[in-house]
Design an enzyme around this catalytic site. Structure first.
Site, PDB file in Angstrom:
ATOM      1  CG  ASP A 113      -1.864  -1.140   1.226  1.00  8.97           C
ATOM      2  OD1 ASP A 113      -2.157  -1.721   0.183  1.00  8.97           O
ATOM      3  OD2 ASP A 113      -2.370  -1.349   2.532  1.00  8.97           O
TER       4      ASP A 113
HETATM    5  N1  URA Z   1      -1.313  -5.886   4.003  1.00 10.00           N
HETATM    6  C1  URA Z   1      -1.628  -4.736   3.840  1.00 10.00           C
HETATM    7  O1  URA Z   1      -2.752  -4.393   4.644  1.00 10.00           O
HETATM    8  N2  URA Z   1      -1.013  -3.694   3.341  1.00 10.00           N
HETATM    9  C2  URA Z   1       0.061  -3.879   2.424  1.00 10.00           C
HETATM   10  O2  URA Z   1       0.871  -3.081   1.977  1.00 10.00           O
HETATM   11  C3  URA Z   1       0.530  -5.241   2.479  1.00 10.00           C
HETATM   12  C4  URA Z   1      -0.300  -6.432   3.092  1.00 10.00           C
END
Ligand code: URA
Length: 265
Positions: A113
């Site tokens: 993310d």
């Molecule tokens: N899980 C999440 O919630 N965000 C990420 O970036 C990776 C795994």
């Protein structure tokens, strides 16, 4: 490693993107504009496939090739960057942090993310993402999260058994608690830690969207900061925040072993 370790035949636009000519969409435009030939014939059909071990692909008359030896590198992704190589809106994205001119065709294996930091693998090897991120057999990934609240025994057990999300039950995760002052701890507390917050580690074998945040939220913990420090056999080591490094021979060997084993299954 030889050419045959890539999955062939490849869609022509994918081949052009892998060779670093343009993004997938940009490559499609080159094709429809009639600028791409395969073995001397103009190819405008987007579904066309090529086998680079036989076919000669040219753009505007110049030969295009994919590097014979795949490149693998790890980026310590900083906060605030999208995991994409092509953002039409021009937002900060990881493309600007990796040496794409030096290593044309590198792309991220999976995604983190925008606000997640840590280990993001890049490669030119199309098989890598296919094999490492296959929905039924993701390699394990280790995340560290700074969360609101204290993790009770019951919540820990729930995470370890699998929790129900809106897209179904998760597989069991492993839970650990990094020590105060460890690298993992420091990575998620750049702004410190408040009373009532907890640093928790989670190992998962799946890759659903926002999975770690959703799993922790499902048991009542809002994620304040999320970081990945392990991806299959790789550890986030020898690379500073916002920088990249090539994998060493040992790391490449262990990754390629996983890729080859999975292809044989
Ligand atoms: N899980 C999440 O919630 N965000 C990420 O970036 C990776 C795994």
């Amino acid at each position: 490693m030889t050419d045959t370790d890539f999955q062939y035949p490849l869609r022509l636009q994918k081949f052009l993107a892998r060779a670093g000519v343009a993004s997938r969409r940009g490559s499609e435009d080159l094709m429809t504009a009639g600028r791409v030939t395969v073995n001397g014939e103009v190819v405008t059909e987007l579904g066309s496939r090529v086998d680079p071990s036989h076919d000669v692909v040219c753009v505007d008359g110049r030969r295009v090739e994919i590097a014979e030896h795949p490149v693998y590198l790890m980026l310590y992704k900083p906060r605030g960057y999208l995991t994409t190589m092509d953002d039409p809106q021009g937002r900060p994205c990881v493309r600007t942090l990796v040496p794409q001119k030096q290593y044309p065709g590198i792309f991220p294996v999976g995604r983190l993310d925008k606000d997640t930091t840590g280990l993001l693998l890049f490669t030119t090897n199309g098989d890598a993402s296919q094999q490492l991120l296959h929905p039924s057999k993701h390699v394990w990934k280790h995340y560290v999260a700074l969360v609101e609240g204290r993790i009770t025994k019951e919540n820990r057990r729930a995470l370890e058994q699998g929790v129900e999300l809106d897209d179904g039950w998760t597989q069991p995760a492993e839970v650990d608690f990094p020590e105060r002052g460890s690298e993992a701890w420091d990575a998620v507390t750049p702004e410190g830690i408040r009373v009532g917050q907890t640093v928790v580690g989670l190992t998962i074998h799946e890759g659903r969207k926002h999975q770690v945040k959703r799993m922790l939220k499902a048991v009542g913990h809002e994620v304040v900061f999320l970081h990945r420090d392990g991806f299959g056999p790789l550890e986030l080591k020898g690379v500073s925040y916002g920088s990249w490094r090539l994998l060493d021979e040992g790391e490449i060997a262990s990754l390629e072993k996983i890729i080859q084993d999975r292809k044989r299954q």
